[in-house]
Design a protein around this motif. Structure first.
Motif, PDB file in Angstrom:
ATOM      1  N   ALA A  85       0.856  -1.173   0.022  1.00  0.00           N
ATOM      2  CA  ALA A  85      -0.029  -0.046  -0.140  1.00  0.00           C
ATOM      3  C   ALA A  85       0.994   1.317   0.127  1.00  0.00           C
ATOM      4  O   ALA A  85       0.513   2.239  -0.704  1.00  0.00           O
ATOM      5  CB  ALA A  85      -0.933  -0.061   1.162  1.00  0.00           C
ATOM      6  N   LEU A  86       1.807   1.169   0.658  1.00  0.00           N
ATOM      7  CA  LEU A  86       2.744   2.365   0.951  1.00  0.00           C
ATOM      8  C   LEU A  86       3.534   2.715  -0.549  1.00  0.00           C
ATOM      9  O   LEU A  86       3.522   3.643  -1.115  1.00  0.00           O
ATOM     10  CB  LEU A  86       3.806   2.135   1.729  1.00  0.00           C
ATOM     11  CG  LEU A  86       3.618   2.641   3.391  1.00  0.00           C
ATOM     12  CD1 LEU A  86       4.774   2.569   4.202  1.00  0.00           C
ATOM     13  CD2 LEU A  86       3.516   4.330   3.083  1.00  0.00           C
ATOM     14  N   LEU A  87       3.997   1.527  -1.237  1.00  0.00           N
ATOM     15  CA  LEU A  87       4.719   1.427  -2.420  1.00  0.00           C
ATOM     16  C   LEU A  87       3.661   2.131  -3.603  1.00  0.00           C
ATOM     17  O   LEU A  87       4.279   2.905  -4.413  1.00  0.00           O
ATOM     18  CB  LEU A  87       5.349   0.238  -2.635  1.00  0.00           C
ATOM     19  CG  LEU A  87       6.562  -0.132  -1.925  1.00  0.00           C
ATOM     20  CD1 LEU A  87       6.868  -1.717  -2.147  1.00  0.00           C
ATOM     21  CD2 LEU A  87       7.805   0.827  -1.902  1.00  0.00           C
ATOM     22  N   LEU A  88       2.599   1.554  -3.292  1.00  0.00           N
ATOM     23  CA  LEU A  88       1.513   2.054  -4.446  1.00  0.00           C
ATOM     24  C   LEU A  88       1.232   3.575  -4.609  1.00  0.00           C
ATOM     25  O   LEU A  88       1.559   4.347  -5.502  1.00  0.00           O
ATOM     26  CB  LEU A  88       0.383   1.276  -4.241  1.00  0.00           C
ATOM     27  CG  LEU A  88      -0.898   1.811  -5.203  1.00  0.00           C
ATOM     28  CD1 LEU A  88      -0.645   1.362  -6.718  1.00  0.00           C
ATOM     29  CD2 LEU A  88      -2.164   0.950  -4.871  1.00  0.00           C
ATOM     30  N   GLY A  89       1.093   4.130  -3.189  1.00  0.00           N
ATOM     31  CA  GLY A  89       0.825   5.415  -2.955  1.00  0.00           C
ATOM     32  C   GLY A  89       2.036   6.179  -3.345  1.00  0.00           C
ATOM     33  O   GLY A  89       1.792   7.266  -4.029  1.00  0.00           O
ATOM     34  N   VAL A  90       3.067   5.788  -3.135  1.00  0.00           N
ATOM     35  CA  VAL A  90       4.538   6.545  -3.447  1.00  0.00           C
ATOM     36  C   VAL A  90       4.607   6.572  -5.148  1.00  0.00           C
ATOM     37  O   VAL A  90       4.929   7.801  -5.660  1.00  0.00           O
ATOM     38  CB  VAL A  90       5.703   5.895  -2.767  1.00  0.00           C
ATOM     39  CG1 VAL A  90       7.168   6.590  -3.415  1.00  0.00           C
ATOM     40  CG2 VAL A  90       5.583   6.348  -1.146  1.00  0.00           C
ATOM     41  N   ALA A  91       4.581   5.433  -5.519  1.00  0.00           N
ATOM     42  CA  ALA A  91       4.414   5.449  -6.923  1.00  0.00           C
ATOM     43  C   ALA A  91       3.621   6.128  -7.743  1.00  0.00           C
ATOM     44  O   ALA A  91       4.045   7.015  -8.773  1.00  0.00           O
ATOM     45  CB  ALA A  91       4.336   3.907  -7.487  1.00  0.00           C
ATOM     46  N   VAL A  92       2.357   6.405  -7.435  1.00  0.00           N
ATOM     47  CA  VAL A  92       1.360   7.092  -7.915  1.00  0.00           C
ATOM     48  C   VAL A  92       1.735   8.621  -8.005  1.00  0.00           C
ATOM     49  O   VAL A  92       1.679   9.361  -8.934  1.00  0.00           O
ATOM     50  CB  VAL A  92      -0.062   6.709  -7.390  1.00  0.00           C
ATOM     51  CG1 VAL A  92      -1.067   7.772  -8.132  1.00  0.00           C
ATOM     52  CG2 VAL A  92      -0.551   5.255  -8.203  1.00  0.00           C
TER      53      VAL A  92
END
Length: 477
Positions: free
Chosen positions: A17-24
């Motif tokens: 979830a953290l990586l998805l938010g940072v990537a977007v």
């Protein structure tokens, strides 16, 4: 394999979830020319609370006291930083012109559709946590008994499920569950049935979890649409789509806390619903009466928006054509209607009237320090720092938590914000809303700082939407 179990396969774990938010965030708004730019630093700061929340439930204070104390200290300090950031944006404004996304409009629309689909999977696939479970139960008992949980003896005290957790929420949050309980075929138990009876012929049939999942999803989508509407009005569709994508992909929406249980996200209707109503109120800024009713409804869901009234009143007071009068009237009408619901469905019990029972079940349960009341929680900054709590969380006089130093400091800031935000833009109103939504959690005892959903969409709006185009911000009535 059940359909719900199939959906679980697609739900990101906390680090995902953290990586998805940072990537977007990096893909949509990141500064690709200068890695160490101010914009990238601001985007990174949005994830600061998440660094401490992402696996915080793995380290309970009674099992790992040192690690828990460090994590809750980090959450507390990050929340304090968000509070200060919101006040700074309210005072000085965000960027003069809106951030322009790196992606074209068509690609952003496609991305947003995918992210919203993931949000739906998260809602339907993940079991609701305490807030959803017990609000759902409270709503069902209201339908069965005709009595709000505040006066329901089977939902209060040591013999009730979770020691009275089903009676701690706002009347409108219970009310909002009823249509979805009807839709999902909730069983109507006899009024004398006991929710703790789980076996035998008299077993209580709890309402389907799907009812609270759908309630949370409905509020989230309404809030998402309102966020988009406000951002589009201020900054145009391109930037609005980018802001919506950041919120849809946020780890605070997907859920953080642990692999099995989470401490934030769509599973908590109490995190999602009140901020959604505030976003609706913001989107209705051109209709003072309706905006006020939506604002009051937010407090009827989960109380905390009531503490934002001075700031919103201060903002409306400086709007043209005396619109603040319509705001006050609208708020008064809605508040009176909510109070009437509480009084009508909370009969006097053991010599206590509706208001006393309401406060006993809500504020006193949330901040009380008796056995299993939330004010004695060890899952918080104050619970992991009892020495600091002995002064800062202890009432200066009397017994009510409204007289503890932390609350008095917050109350002073809430009233001062009425002057802070007067004559400023709707984006700066969003900023002060973010500041106070975060600041509330500095004195709230249980799960300190975990209610990021209360303030983050407003912070995104204040940070990204810009303040230069005043013409689009306040449509006439």
């Amino acid at each position: 394999m059940r359909f719900v179990d199939f959906l679980k396969l697609f739900i990101p774990n906390p680090i995902g979830a953290l990586l998805l938010g940072v990537a977007v965030a990096a893909m949509v708004f990141g500064d690709r020319r200068r890695v160490f730019s101010g914009r990238n630093a601001a985007l990174a700061a949005l994830f600061l609370p998440g660094l401490f929340l992402f696996h915080i439930l793995t380290y309970r204070y009674d099992e790992s006291p040192r690690i828990a104390a460090v994590l809750y200290t980090g959450v507390f300090l990050a929340t304090a930083a968000m509070t200060a950031w919101g006040f700074a944006l309210a005072r000085n404004g965000g960027p003069r012109t809106a951030w322009v996304p790196n992606m074209p409009v068509g690609s952003l629309r496609a991305l947003l559709v995918v992210l919203l689909a993931l949000d739906v999977v998260v809602v339907l696939g993940r079991a609701p946590d305490d807030a959803g479970i017990y609000t759902n139960l409270g709503a069902r008992r209201w339908a069965e008994t005709g009595i709000l949980p505040y006066a329901d003896a089977k939902l209060k005290g040591p013999d009730a499920p979770a020691f009275g957790a089903a009676g701690t929420y706002g009347p409108l949050l219970y009310l909002s569950h009823l249509p979805f309980q009807a839709l999902t075929g909730a069983v109507r138990n006899p009024p004398e049935a006991t929710p703790k009876d789980s076996g035998g012929a008299n077993a209580y049939v709890w309402p389907p979890a799907m009812a609270t999942k759908l309630t949370s999803l409905a509020f989230f989508l309404l809030g998402m649409w309102s966020l988009f509407v406000v951002a589009r009005r201020v900054a145009g569709e391109h930037t609005a789509l980018g802001i919506a994508a950041l919120w849809a992909s946020s780890p605070y929406v997907i859920g953080l806390g642990g692999d099995r249980w989470v401490i934030s996200g769509l599973g908590f209707v109490s995190h999602i619903a009140p901020s959604a109503m505030l976003l609706i109120a913001l989107a209705l800024a051109g209709r003072a009466f309706l905006s006020a009713m939506a604002f009051a409804a937010g407090a009827g869901l989960l109380f905390f928006p009531a503490f934002l009234f001075p700031a919103w009143m201060g903002w409306w007071f400086k709007q043209p054509n005396g619109r603040w009068i319509r705001f006050v009237v609208g708020y008064g009408v809605a508040a009176a209607a909510i109070a009437a619901i509480v009084i009508a469905f909370t009969p006097e019990t053991n010599g206590k009237g509706p208001i006393s029972l309401f406060l006993e079940s809500t504020l006193e349960h949330q901040e009380g320090t008796s056995t299993r009341e939330y004010g004695a929680s060890i899952d918080s900054f104050w619970g992991t720092h009892p020495g600091a709590a002995a002064f800062w969380q202890k009432p200066l006089f009397g017994t009510t938590s409204l007289f503890k130093p932390t609350f008095l400091i917050f109350a002073a800031a809430a009233f001062a914000s009425a002057l802070w935000v007067r004559g400023r833009s709707i984006v700066q109103l969003a900023a002060i809303t973010a500041a106070l939504g975060a600041g509330i959690q500095l004195w709230k005892t249980h799960a300190t700082g975990s209610y990021v959903e209360w303030y983050m969409p407003f912070l995104l709006l204040a940070l990204i939407a810009g303040t230069a185009d005043e013409k689009r911000e306040s449509p006439t009535v």
